[in-house]
Design an enzyme around this catalytic site. Structure first.
Site, PDB file in Angstrom:
ATOM      1  N   ARG A 129      -0.280  -8.674  13.638  1.00 42.96           N
ATOM      2  CA  ARG A 129      -0.883  -7.642  12.772  1.00 42.96           C
ATOM      3  C   ARG A 129      -1.753  -8.284  11.703  1.00 42.96           C
ATOM      4  O   ARG A 129      -2.792  -7.745  11.325  1.00 42.96           O
ATOM      5  CB  ARG A 129       0.218  -6.777  12.141  1.00 42.96           C
ATOM      6  CG  ARG A 129       0.882  -5.866  13.163  1.00 42.96           C
ATOM      7  CD  ARG A 129       2.174  -5.273  12.644  1.00 42.96           C
ATOM      8  NE  ARG A 129       1.977  -4.379  11.534  1.00 42.96           N
ATOM      9  CZ  ARG A 129       2.896  -4.153  10.603  1.00 42.96           C
ATOM     10  NH1 ARG A 129       4.063  -4.771  10.648  1.00 42.96           N
ATOM     11  NH2 ARG A 129       2.651  -3.320   9.636  1.00 42.96           N
ATOM     12  N   ARG A 154      -9.264   1.183   8.998  1.00 42.66           N
ATOM     13  CA  ARG A 154      -8.862  -0.164   9.380  1.00 42.66           C
ATOM     14  C   ARG A 154      -9.940  -0.880  10.170  1.00 42.66           C
ATOM     15  O   ARG A 154      -9.784  -2.041  10.496  1.00 42.66           O
ATOM     16  CB  ARG A 154      -7.595  -0.090  10.225  1.00 42.66           C
ATOM     17  CG  ARG A 154      -6.310  -0.382   9.428  1.00 42.66           C
ATOM     18  CD  ARG A 154      -5.195  -0.231  10.418  1.00 42.66           C
ATOM     19  NE  ARG A 154      -4.005  -0.928  10.137  1.00 42.66           N
ATOM     20  CZ  ARG A 154      -2.902  -0.367   9.664  1.00 42.66           C
ATOM     21  NH1 ARG A 154      -2.900   0.883   9.268  1.00 42.66           N
ATOM     22  NH2 ARG A 154      -1.798  -1.073   9.539  1.00 42.66           N
ATOM     23  N   ARG A 174      11.366  -1.537  10.973  1.00 46.09           N
ATOM     24  CA  ARG A 174      10.326  -1.173  11.942  1.00 46.09           C
ATOM     25  C   ARG A 174      10.234  -2.227  13.035  1.00 46.09           C
ATOM     26  O   ARG A 174      10.235  -3.417  12.742  1.00 46.09           O
ATOM     27  CB  ARG A 174       8.972  -1.071  11.241  1.00 46.09           C
ATOM     28  CG  ARG A 174       8.775   0.233  10.544  1.00 46.09           C
ATOM     29  CD  ARG A 174       7.554   0.251   9.683  1.00 46.09           C
ATOM     30  NE  ARG A 174       6.352  -0.335  10.263  1.00 46.09           N
ATOM     31  CZ  ARG A 174       5.156  -0.246   9.687  1.00 46.09           C
ATOM     32  NH1 ARG A 174       5.021   0.405   8.554  1.00 46.09           N
ATOM     33  NH2 ARG A 174       4.109  -0.804  10.246  1.00 46.09           N
ATOM     34  N   LYS A 182       0.827  -1.214   0.000  1.00 48.32           N
ATOM     35  CA  LYS A 182       0.000   0.000   0.000  1.00 48.32           C
ATOM     36  C   LYS A 182       0.859   1.261   0.000  1.00 48.32           C
ATOM     37  O   LYS A 182       0.608   2.181  -0.760  1.00 48.32           O
ATOM     38  CB  LYS A 182      -0.915   0.042   1.235  1.00 48.32           C
ATOM     39  CG  LYS A 182      -1.906  -1.094   1.335  1.00 48.32           C
ATOM     40  CD  LYS A 182      -2.888  -0.862   2.470  1.00 48.32           C
ATOM     41  CE  LYS A 182      -2.263  -0.781   3.849  1.00 48.32           C
ATOM     42  NZ  LYS A 182      -1.678  -2.054   4.335  1.00 48.32           N
ATOM     43  N   ARG A 194      11.658  -6.180   5.013  1.00 44.09           N
ATOM     44  CA  ARG A 194      11.207  -4.796   4.813  1.00 44.09           C
ATOM     45  C   ARG A 194      11.981  -3.800   5.663  1.00 44.09           C
ATOM     46  O   ARG A 194      12.229  -4.016   6.837  1.00 44.09           O
ATOM     47  CB  ARG A 194       9.723  -4.682   5.151  1.00 44.09           C
ATOM     48  CG  ARG A 194       9.190  -3.285   4.896  1.00 44.09           C
ATOM     49  CD  ARG A 194       7.739  -3.295   4.724  1.00 44.09           C
ATOM     50  NE  ARG A 194       7.044  -3.312   5.998  1.00 44.09           N
ATOM     51  CZ  ARG A 194       5.820  -2.804   6.153  1.00 44.09           C
ATOM     52  NH1 ARG A 194       5.204  -2.285   5.131  1.00 44.09           N
ATOM     53  NH2 ARG A 194       5.234  -2.851   7.325  1.00 44.09           N
TER      54      ARG A 194
HETATM   55  P1  AMP Z   1       1.055   0.925   9.200  1.00 48.51           P
HETATM   56  O1  AMP Z   1       2.271   1.758   9.003  1.00 48.51           O
HETATM   57  O2  AMP Z   1      -0.100   1.364   8.334  1.00 48.51           O
HETATM   58  O3  AMP Z   1       1.318  -0.553   9.072  1.00 48.51           O
HETATM   59  O4  AMP Z   1       0.570   1.183  10.706  1.00 48.51           O
HETATM   60  C1  AMP Z   1       1.410   0.849  11.789  1.00 48.51           C
HETATM   61  C2  AMP Z   1       0.597   0.791  13.067  1.00 48.51           C
HETATM   62  O5  AMP Z   1      -0.015   2.072  13.323  1.00 48.51           O
HETATM   63  C3  AMP Z   1      -0.567  -0.186  13.057  1.00 48.51           C
HETATM   64  O6  AMP Z   1      -0.160  -1.524  13.335  1.00 48.51           O
HETATM   65  C4  AMP Z   1      -1.446   0.413  14.157  1.00 48.51           C
HETATM   66  O7  AMP Z   1      -0.905   0.146  15.441  1.00 48.51           O
HETATM   67  C5  AMP Z   1      -1.293   1.906  13.904  1.00 48.51           C
HETATM   68  N1  AMP Z   1      -2.309   2.389  12.926  1.00 48.51           N
HETATM   69  C6  AMP Z   1      -2.060   2.937  11.707  1.00 48.51           C
HETATM   70  N2  AMP Z   1      -3.200   3.264  11.084  1.00 48.51           N
HETATM   71  C7  AMP Z   1      -4.202   2.900  11.923  1.00 48.51           C
HETATM   72  C8  AMP Z   1      -5.622   2.957  11.849  1.00 48.51           C
HETATM   73  N3  AMP Z   1      -6.249   3.438  10.770  1.00 48.51           N
HETATM   74  N4  AMP Z   1      -6.333   2.483  12.915  1.00 48.51           N
HETATM   75  C9  AMP Z   1      -5.728   2.005  14.012  1.00 48.51           C
HETATM   76  N5  AMP Z   1      -4.394   1.907  14.145  1.00 48.51           N
HETATM   77  C10 AMP Z   1      -3.630   2.351  13.112  1.00 48.51           C
END
Ligand code: AMP
Length: 229
Positions: free
Chosen positions: A179, A98, A168, A23, A135
């Site tokens: 996740r 999400r 990360r 994404k 990654r």
């Molecule tokens: P990402 O970089 O999109 O994989 O997001 C990393 C982490 O940020 C996720 O595992 C959640 O802990 C938090 N996070 C990001 N976007 C959301 C969202 N829309 N709702 C809830 N938690 C989020």
């Protein structure tokens, strides 16, 4: 030269898919192609954590454990961000919504103000686990690299901005599995939600990034064409 993209009504694109489905990579390229901002709620949270803000302190543990941040905190941050002037023609959402509650709030927020499409990248769980193992992302601009598929051109230096490329903490295998569970339980239902509204397009994300990009762009161009007729 980036062609001017000025739709009659703002175009909001939601990128759906499991963590590590591409994404971020695709949203970055599409943002450039259509001159729209890429809004990643994950990146916004990482910025808060780096700056040690109150929000950052509140969400850090949750993120590192691979759990979702509460809808309330995400929604407040997101709706503040989309009020910025750069969102006037629309934006690309990467990692939001999400949960069903987030999708419904977004729907309410956009009603009559923007046209929304959800583009979902489908990638099997085994491939997600493989990808997460390699990654790395740029601490400065958020560019995403993969040691196996698309490494930075020089060690730990971002090819785009020269920032530091790092792993990360939530890409550790155990956290990735958590996740993925969270994705299947809380985010996957959004596929049916958007399909039910006739706003969903599915893409095979288990292909090289360039191939996925071409498919996404073709679909978006056709969609823009439909609305300009
Ligand atoms: P990402 O970089 O999109 O994989 O997001 C990393 C982490 O940020 C996720 O595992 C959640 O802990 C938090 N996070 C990001 N976007 C959301 C969202 N829309 N709702 C809830 N938690 C989020």
């Amino acid at each position: 030269m980036i062609p001017l993209f000025q739709p009659a009504i703002p175009f909001v694109m939601v990128l759906l898919g499991p963590p590590g489905s591409g994404k971020g990579t695709q949203a970055g390229r599409l943002a450039e192609a259509y001159n729209l901002p890429q809004i990643s709620t994950g990146d916004l949270f990482r910025e808060h954590i780096a700056a040690q803000t109150a929000v950052g302190k509140q969400v850090q543990k949750c993120m590192e454990a691979g759990q979702l941040v509460s809808d309330e905190v995400v929604l407040e941050m997101l709706f503040k961000r989309v009020e910025h002037a750069d969102c006037v023609n629309g934006y690309l959402l990467d990692g939001f919504p999400r949960t069903l509650a987030q999708a419904e709030e977004l729907q309410r927020h956009q009603e009559g103000r923007a046209r929304l499409a959800a583009l979902c990248l489908q990638v099997p769980d085994e491939e997600i686990i493989r990808r997460a193992a390699g990654r790395r992302i740029c601490r400065q601009c958020g560019a995403v690299y993969n040691d196996r598929l698309s490494p930075p051109s020089s060690g730990s230096v971002c090819s785009r901005c020269g920032g530091e490329v790092y792993r990360r903490p939530d890409d550790e295998p155990e956290v990735v599995r958590r996740r993925l569970e969270v994705y299947h339980l809380q985010t996957r239902p959004l596929i049916d939600y958007y399909a039910g509204q006739g706003r969903l397009a599915l893409f095979d994300g288990n292909q090289p990034p360039d191939v996925v990009y071409v498919a996404l762009k073709k679909w978006i161009d056709a969609e823009i064409g439909r609305y300009s007729e």
